[in-house]
Motif scaffolding. Structure first.
Motif, PDB file in Angstrom:
ATOM      1  N   GLY A  57      -3.118  -0.391   6.744  1.00 28.94           N
ATOM      2  CA  GLY A  57      -3.397  -1.423   5.677  1.00 28.94           C
ATOM      3  C   GLY A  57      -2.140  -0.717   4.742  1.00 28.94           C
ATOM      4  O   GLY A  57      -0.692  -1.454   4.152  1.00 28.94           O
ATOM      5  N   ALA A  58      -1.956   0.823   4.715  1.00 25.25           N
ATOM      6  CA  ALA A  58      -0.515   1.621   4.196  1.00 25.25           C
ATOM      7  C   ALA A  58       0.720   1.748   5.069  1.00 25.25           C
ATOM      8  O   ALA A  58       1.469   1.060   4.383  1.00 25.25           O
ATOM      9  N   PHE A  59       0.597   0.919   6.138  1.00 20.79           N
ATOM     10  CA  PHE A  59       2.019   1.214   6.852  1.00 20.79           C
ATOM     11  C   PHE A  59       2.092  -0.438   6.276  1.00 20.79           C
ATOM     12  O   PHE A  59       3.055  -0.665   6.563  1.00 20.79           O
ATOM     13  N   LEU A  60       0.960  -1.535   6.351  1.00 23.44           N
ATOM     14  CA  LEU A  60       2.049  -3.066   5.504  1.00 23.44           C
ATOM     15  C   LEU A  60       2.676  -2.695   4.551  1.00 23.44           C
ATOM     16  O   LEU A  60       3.514  -3.270   3.873  1.00 23.44           O
ATOM     17  N   GLU A  61       1.580  -2.541   3.824  1.00 26.71           N
ATOM     18  CA  GLU A  61       1.821  -2.181   2.335  1.00 26.71           C
ATOM     19  C   GLU A  61       3.631  -1.176   2.220  1.00 26.71           C
ATOM     20  O   GLU A  61       4.249  -1.728   1.110  1.00 26.71           O
ATOM     21  N   THR A  62       3.473  -0.395   2.933  1.00 25.67           N
ATOM     22  CA  THR A  62       4.921   0.405   2.451  1.00 25.67           C
ATOM     23  C   THR A  62       6.004  -0.039   2.986  1.00 25.67           C
ATOM     24  O   THR A  62       6.558   0.133   2.641  1.00 25.67           O
ATOM     25  N   LEU A  63       5.779  -0.465   4.618  1.00 29.49           N
ATOM     26  CA  LEU A  63       7.405  -1.675   4.570  1.00 29.49           C
ATOM     27  C   LEU A  63       6.810  -2.496   3.616  1.00 29.49           C
ATOM     28  O   LEU A  63       8.132  -2.991   3.605  1.00 29.49           O
ATOM     29  N   LYS A  64       5.912  -3.655   2.803  1.00 29.01           N
ATOM     30  CA  LYS A  64       6.677  -4.696   2.343  1.00 29.01           C
ATOM     31  C   LYS A  64       7.823  -3.986   1.281  1.00 29.01           C
ATOM     32  O   LYS A  64       8.346  -4.551   0.609  1.00 29.01           O
ATOM     33  N   LEU A  65       6.949  -2.486   0.349  1.00 31.00           N
ATOM     34  CA  LEU A  65       7.710  -2.572  -0.881  1.00 31.00           C
ATOM     35  C   LEU A  65       8.475  -2.132  -0.448  1.00 31.00           C
ATOM     36  O   LEU A  65       9.747  -2.363  -0.853  1.00 31.00           O
ATOM     37  N   LEU A  66       9.048  -1.240   0.799  1.00 29.89           N
ATOM     38  CA  LEU A  66      10.570  -1.171   1.257  1.00 29.89           C
ATOM     39  C   LEU A  66      12.090  -2.107   1.637  1.00 29.89           C
ATOM     40  O   LEU A  66      12.742  -1.977   1.353  1.00 29.89           O
ATOM     41  N   HIS A  67      11.157  -3.061   2.539  1.00 34.63           N
ATOM     42  CA  HIS A  67      11.570  -4.374   2.243  1.00 34.63           C
ATOM     43  C   HIS A  67      12.144  -4.951   1.270  1.00 34.63           C
ATOM     44  O   HIS A  67      13.389  -5.655   1.006  1.00 34.63           O
TER      45      HIS A  67
END
Length: 684
Positions: A282-292
């Motif tokens: 979950g943190a993996f996906l949310e981090t990628l989203k915030l960085l995107h």
């Protein structure tokens, strides 16, 4: 960084104009996915017995291909795969996915041999796998993938790179509004590794960030080169490293080895390369989203806004132990909010604005705009919508409109955070993100993503390659005695107490006449002397020394007497060799409580003096080093000199070093002294 072989170009493979497919049902699945995606290139199925597959006419043999395909999916058995890969390489194909399993991932010896033959057959042609599903390219809609997936066409997005195809499928089914540009699987990494795939994705200008699910790093030098290129391109790399809870480590002699487990060393390596690590999908996906949506955060100051004291408390509590900081509102903002919200509302961060203004879009917009003008690195609005199948969401339009209006008015970096992932849907997520507002799904994952984005902005990676010893299982080991270990370290500048050795009690008493009492006496030949009762301290007279020597002699291989060091905080300084070949320097609380306290920090060698200093400051023990409750502070420069001496020895014997343990290193006010040491070396 040591030169590497130039990476094979994956351009034809990942963005093909023609695709050849070998096999039956799995190849048919790939064709179904290619046609569903709208792939516009040529599709050439090859099968000796079938006339067509999924409505596409078959060729009888590889020799019937009209030209060398840009990409191929090889879905035949493992033995036949070697032959097909070899033939494709000979005809100049652009690359291939090797789907079959039964290679080096098995315990069968023949599997490893077959994988070597597969790599040899491929030659310079890139291959993914074996034991690999392939890849998905949602930018150009190429799906060399034998199963369902959840990707949709995107114009830009993140790349997900990994080894587990099943995990990758699950990630494509996310409903979190994350635009995924690539899913690239390496399987066994027989030839093309995770770093090669990540590098290919990074070089696509439409890729904004890379997420890597790492089971094994593959080539560490290739990973370092990839991370260096990511920094040059200003594209963050997020890593979820598998194996953090590995079963008990193999038996070791030193405390250091028990502290510096595989996950600790991997984390140190990732920090060194500038990658940001997370610990859940979950943190993996949310981090990628915030960085995107905006890249790393420029600082740690975050403001949380909600209409509930409970949500405000959960946000504050959830950020404990992270890099997130909740600074107070600037005075101007504080006064503006008090004017809008009235005297009943406590203006604090996290902010609970209560429900007095709920439904008043104008006042909500004014409140949210004031918050976003406060100069925070990120403004977060906690917003959970009721489920539409049982409730109405109409009453929440005011909050949505006010957040969007405030973002438009201020241009501040803004996020909406739903406390539960299911409390906000994809449609509303898309609306927010179309207006520059990132939506974080779930309070735990969302706060972890914010923490990771802050850490990504702080990373100071090293351009110096990590020091690598021989990877793999060690050969025959030899353990140096304490006296020999200390002497070896002293030659590199480590300060040790004046000491003498002797084989028996009479000899040690005679030899100790040159030392200054009080003394410590140790039985040689034991790894953990304190736990074994093989140490006697504060021996003030020759008679006390003689009595202790008679007590310790029966269980020893000789005796060592040394002058007592000046009291001070006790540290552990150790170096271990990871199975990857990395040499890891571990610093921590020392003495007999090392493993109980587990207060440690790990770096990958070589490490600069400033990196060592920063690691010391991360320890809870740092309070003692600076002086505590009237105690004199330690001589930090001398302590750093001592640690650098240990590191220098480790680097000098890197090819043979297995474990090195200085415990304790006493950090006194007038210098640092190594009281005990143990070294294990691989036999030449």
């Amino acid at each position: 960084m040591r030169d590497l072989d130039p990476p094979r170009s994956l351009d034809r493979l990942l963005r093909p104009r023609s695709v050849a497919l070998f096999g039956g049902s799995w190849a048919e699945n790939v064709i179904v996915q290619l046609r569903k995606a709208g792939f516009s290139g040529d599709i050439w199925p090859v099968h000796p017995k079938r006339k067509e597959i999924a409505g596409v006419s078959c060729l009888a043999s590889l020799a019937d291909l009209p030209s060398a395909p840009d990409a191929a999916f090889v879905g035949v058995n493992r033995e036949a795969s070697v032959d097909v890969i070899g033939a494709l390489a000979q005809m100049g194909a652009g690359g291939a996915v090797c789907f079959a399993s039964g290679f080096k991932e098995t315990e069968e010896g023949a599997g490893a041999d077959l994988q070597d033959r597969l790599v040899a057959a491929a030659g310079s042609m890139p291959i993914l796998g074996p034991n690999c599903y392939g890849f998905l390219n949602a930018l150009d809609m190429v799906t060399l993938w034998p199963d369902q997936h959840g990707l949709v066409p995107v114009e830009s997005g993140v790349a997900i790179v990994g080894q587990s195809s099943n995990v990758a499928i699950n990630l494509t089914m996310q409903r979190r509004g994350l635009p995924i540009a690539y899913v690239l699987m390496a399987g066994n990494q027989a030839q093309t590794g995770l770093a090669d795939l990540a590098l290919a994705a990074l070089h696509d200008p439409r890729t904004t960030a890379v997420g890597m699910h790492v089971e094994g790093f593959g080539s560490l030098r290739a990973f370092e080169a990839m991370a260096l290129e990511a920094r040059r391109l200003n594209k963050p790399v997020v890593v979820l490293k598998a194996g953090r809870s590995a079963a008990a480590q193999a038996a070791t002699l030193t405390h250091t080895a028990s502290l510096a487990g595989a996950s600790t060393v991997a984390s140190a390596f990732l920090r060194r390369t500038g990658c940001v690590e997370v610990t859940s999908l979950g943190a993996f996906l949310e981090t990628l989203k915030l960085l995107h949506h905006g890249g790393p955060l420029t600082g740690p100051s975050v403001v949380s806004v909600s209409c509930s004291g409970g949500e405000a408390s959960l946000m504050a509590d959830g950020a404990e132990g992270t890099a997130v900081q909740w600074p107070p509102f600037p005075e101007k903002t504080h006064e503006e909010l008090r004017t809008i919200l009235g005297p009943i509302v406590t203006v604090a961060n996290p902010l609970d604005y209560h429900t007095f203004i709920w439904g008043d879009t104008e006042r909500m917009t004014a409140t949210f705009s004031a918050v976003l003008r406060g100069g925070f690195d990120l403004g977060v609005f906690v917003l959970d919508l009721p489920r539409p199948d049982r409730c109405s969401q109409e009453g929440y339009a005011c909050a949505v409109d006010a957040i969007l209006a405030a973002r438009q008015a201020t241009g501040a970096r803004t996020a909406v955070l739903a406390s539960l992932p299911e409390a906000i849907n994809e449609t509303l997520t898309a609306r927010f993100e179309a207006h520059g507002v990132t939506v974080l799904h779930g309070m735990t994952d969302g706060l972890a993503a914010i923490d990771a984005a802050i850490r990504a902005g702080r990373l100071t990676p090293s351009d110096t390659p990590a020091l690598l010893a021989r990877p793999g299982e060690p050969g025959t080991a030899t353990t140096l005695s304490e006296a020999d270990s200390k002497a070896a370290l002293a030659r590199h500048g480590l300060r040790i107490p004046a000491a003498v050795t002797a084989p028996d009690p009479d000899g040690i008493v005679q030899a100790a006449r040159t030392l200054r009492f009080p003394l410590a006496l140790k039985a040689l030949g034991l790894a953990h002397k304190s736990e074994s009762g093989a140490v006697a301290l504060h021996l003030a007279t020759p008679e006390a020394l003689r009595g202790a020597a008679h007590r310790l002699a029966p269980a020893s291989q000789g005796l060592l007497a040394e002058e007592m060091a000046e009291p001070g905080p006790e540290l552990l300084v150790g170096v271990t060799r990871d199975p990857t070949g990395l040499l890891a320097l571990t610093l921590g609380a020392g003495g007999v409580l090392t493993e109980l306290l587990r207060d440690s920090a790990t770096l990958v060698l070589p490490a600069t003096r400033e990196e060592i200093r920063a690691a010391l400051e991360r320890l809870r023990l740092a309070t003692l080093l600076h002086g505590y409750r009237g105690q004199p502070p330690a001589d930090l420069d001398a302590l750093l000199d001592a640690i650098e001496a240990v590191a220098a020895y480790a680097e000098a014997v890197a090819p043979r070093l297995l474990e090195l343990d200085v415990n304790p290193l006493i950090a006194g006010p007038r210098g640092a002294v190594a009281v005990d040491a143990l070294i294990r070396l691989e036999a030449p």
